[in-house]
Design an enzyme around this catalytic site. Structure first.
Site, PDB file in Angstrom:
ATOM      1  N   HIS A  32       0.825  -1.219   0.000  1.00 35.29           N
ATOM      2  CA  HIS A  32       0.000   0.000   0.000  1.00 35.29           C
ATOM      3  C   HIS A  32       0.853   1.261   0.000  1.00 35.29           C
ATOM      4  CE1 HIS A  32       0.078   0.797   4.465  1.00 35.29           C
ATOM      5  NE2 HIS A  32       0.121  -0.509   4.566  1.00 35.29           N
ATOM      6  N   ASP A  46      -0.217   4.405   0.939  1.00 35.61           N
ATOM      7  CA  ASP A  46      -0.553   5.430   1.933  1.00 35.61           C
ATOM      8  C   ASP A  46       0.149   5.150   3.255  1.00 35.61           C
ATOM      9  OD1 ASP A  46      -2.223   3.075   2.158  1.00 35.61           O
ATOM     10  OD2 ASP A  46      -3.415   4.150   3.634  1.00 35.61           O
ATOM     11  N   ASP A  80       5.876   1.431   6.863  1.00 35.98           N
ATOM     12  CA  ASP A  80       4.551   0.846   6.644  1.00 35.98           C
ATOM     13  C   ASP A  80       3.820   1.739   5.645  1.00 35.98           C
ATOM     14  OD1 ASP A  80       2.040  -0.236   6.746  1.00 35.98           O
ATOM     15  OD2 ASP A  80       1.618   0.388   8.803  1.00 35.98           O
ATOM     16  N   GLU A  95      -5.083   1.850   2.362  1.00 33.95           N
ATOM     17  CA  GLU A  95      -5.172   0.658   3.215  1.00 33.95           C
ATOM     18  C   GLU A  95      -5.371   1.050   4.663  1.00 33.95           C
ATOM     19  OE1 GLU A  95      -3.448  -2.775   5.652  1.00 33.95           O
ATOM     20  OE2 GLU A  95      -2.967  -0.654   5.688  1.00 33.95           O
ATOM     21  N   GLU A  96      -4.699   2.120   5.079  1.00 37.94           N
ATOM     22  CA  GLU A  96      -4.700   2.515   6.494  1.00 37.94           C
ATOM     23  C   GLU A  96      -6.060   3.016   6.974  1.00 37.94           C
ATOM     24  OE1 GLU A  96      -2.482   1.792   8.488  1.00 37.94           O
ATOM     25  OE2 GLU A  96      -0.557   1.681   7.444  1.00 37.94           O
ATOM     26  N   ASP A  99       3.785  -6.478   3.671  1.00 37.69           N
ATOM     27  CA  ASP A  99       3.366  -5.494   4.674  1.00 37.69           C
ATOM     28  C   ASP A  99       3.526  -6.053   6.078  1.00 37.69           C
ATOM     29  OD1 ASP A  99       2.373  -3.082   5.604  1.00 37.69           O
ATOM     30  OD2 ASP A  99       0.270  -3.569   5.238  1.00 37.69           O
ATOM     31  N   HIS A 105       3.340   3.329  12.631  1.00 45.49           N
ATOM     32  CA  HIS A 105       2.373   4.376  13.013  1.00 45.49           C
ATOM     33  C   HIS A 105       2.922   5.255  14.141  1.00 45.49           C
ATOM     34  CE1 HIS A 105      -1.310   1.852  11.438  1.00 45.49           C
ATOM     35  NE2 HIS A 105      -0.234   1.705  10.689  1.00 45.49           N
TER      36      HIS A 105
END
Ligand SMILES: [Zn+2]
Length: 417
Positions: free
Chosen positions: A83, A85, A146, A180-181, A203, A386
């Site tokens: 992903h 994003d 990520d 995705e997030e 991922d 994150h």
């Protein structure tokens, strides 16, 4: 692979500096237009390495094909997906990546905010990474490993295969997804156009890990309807929906059944927001368990708590609405166990110890698996995601590239039926 020169680090450093933070409040797709900035760069780079059909569609998805190098092959088409994003939980604007060469185990002080210190005590995985080159952000932002680690790994893998047509493999599809997030990664995915038989997301975290099991997930929207009245003349008339909702939250168990009290395979119910006022108050919950049937048990237990409290108040009513979010990919992958097995074989071939781990969450792969593309999750080395402490080992990323190169050759030895 004696001639192998990785480009994964240079690519990674470039991609993390492109801001692709997803926006959970947006109803547009992609949720933030800037995600396409990375899509455009990737299409350009894919074209440069000789992949002629690389395109970005109107939604920001990137699709590309590496053609088969096996004549008349009936090898399954394999998709690799990451992903674009990054998570909205932490800023992804002006990311300044720093490479800490040959990490020596000492605390890493992030220069733009020296109160941010990455230590082995807090991040035990780093203990195994002494001697590796570690990439971090500078203290003010997340790093974006990520999932730009995954993106860089797939790009480097693609470059390598394009340079080495002597390596025997079937047709490979590359897919990069936005959003995705914020749980919307496959919302506008054209699975027909993708045209793959099996897939892998890049991922995951820990070196050598392969994840083929995610949560199953529902959401519950509970709305309490109270009885409103003028507050000056409300005696024996008013029933405040906010107070009834608060009582329900307070009645939730304190020592179990919540994210903060569970781990491993334990499920939970978790209030995520409260919206409303005197007349109507809505509580939103998420419900999670690795066993799909248990979701129903959790929902029944929640409903029983709600009923017990609401029944005390005459005239108060409620709506209890359950919405399916995603399902444990294991339910699909258990029917095609070789998808995970081949990845394990590939990792062993390059000398890795493999670990089957479970995800306490979902990935694009959870949804892809149920859309007809069985899709476990391979490690990338991304850690402390994150957060401002996010880091990745360059050597872990390189091992992921090598794993993929082995993996497509293993697939190349198998036919569709
Ligand atoms: Zn991710």
């Amino acid at each position: 692979m004696t001639d192998y020169k990785f480009s994964v680090l240079e690519r990674f450093l470039k991609y993390v500096q492109i801001d692709t933070t997803a926006d959970p409040e947006s109803t547009c797709f992609p949720s933030s237009e800037k995600q396409k900035d990375l899509s455009r760069v990737l299409v350009q780079e894919l074209l440069e390495i000789g992949i002629q059909d690389a395109i970005m569609d109107e939604y920001g998805y990137v699709y590309a094909t590496i053609d088969s190098t096996i004549e008349n092959d009936s090898v399954p088409v394999i998709c690799f997906c990451s992903h674009l994003d990054t998570a909205p939980d932490c800023s992804g604007t002006n990311v300044k990546p720093i490479v800490h060469e040959k990490f020596n185990g000492a605390p890493i002080v992030l220069p733009d905010d020296p109160t941010q210190v990455i230590t082995i005590q807090e991040h035990p995985y780093l203990k195994n990474k002494i001697g590796d080159d570690i990439v971090t952000a500078s203290g003010l932002t997340l790093l974006g490993a990520d999932d730009k680690a995954g993106v860089a790994i797939i790009m480097d893998f693609a470059r390598f295969l394009m340079m080495h047509p002597e390596i025997k493999h079937g047709k490979i599809r590359i897919l990069f997804t936005p959003d995705e997030e914020v749980g919307r990664g496959v919302e506008h995915l054209d699975i027909e156009k993708l045209g793959a038989d099996f897939g892998y997301t890049l991922d995951g975290g820990v070196l050598g890990s392969i994840e083929d099991e995610s949560f199953s997930a529902d959401a519950v929207k509970l709305t309490i309807h109270g009885k409103s009245a003028h507050p000056g003349y409300a005696k024996n008339k008013m029933i405040n929906a906010i107070k009834v909702a608060s009582e329900i939250v307070d009645a939730l168990p304190k020592n179990e059944w919540s994210p903060e009290t569970t781990e491993k395979r334990e499920g939970f119910v978790h209030p995520t927001s409260v919206i409303g006022g005197l007349e109507a108050t809505t509580l939103n919950f998420i419900v999670r368990d690795h066993i799909t049937l248990n979701l129903l048990k959790h929902e029944e237990r929640l409903l029983a708590i709600v009923k017990e409290i609401v029944l005390k108040y005459e005239g108060v009513t409620f709506d209890f609405e359950v919405v399916e979010q995603y399902r444990n990919m294991k339910e699909v992958l258990t029917k095609v166990p070789f998808v995970t097995e081949y990845a394990v074989q590939a990792m062993r071939k390059i000398g890795l110890e493999t670990k089957a781990t479970i995800i306490r969450g979902g990935t694009d792969g959870s949804k892809l698996s149920f859309m007809g593309l069985p899709c476990p999750n391979i490690f990338t080395g991304e850690m402390a995601i994150h957060s401002k402490h996010e880091y990745v080992s360059v050597q872990d990323m390189e091992k992921a590239v090598q794993t993929m190169i082995e993996l497509v050759q293993i697939w190349g030895e198998h036919t569709k039926n």
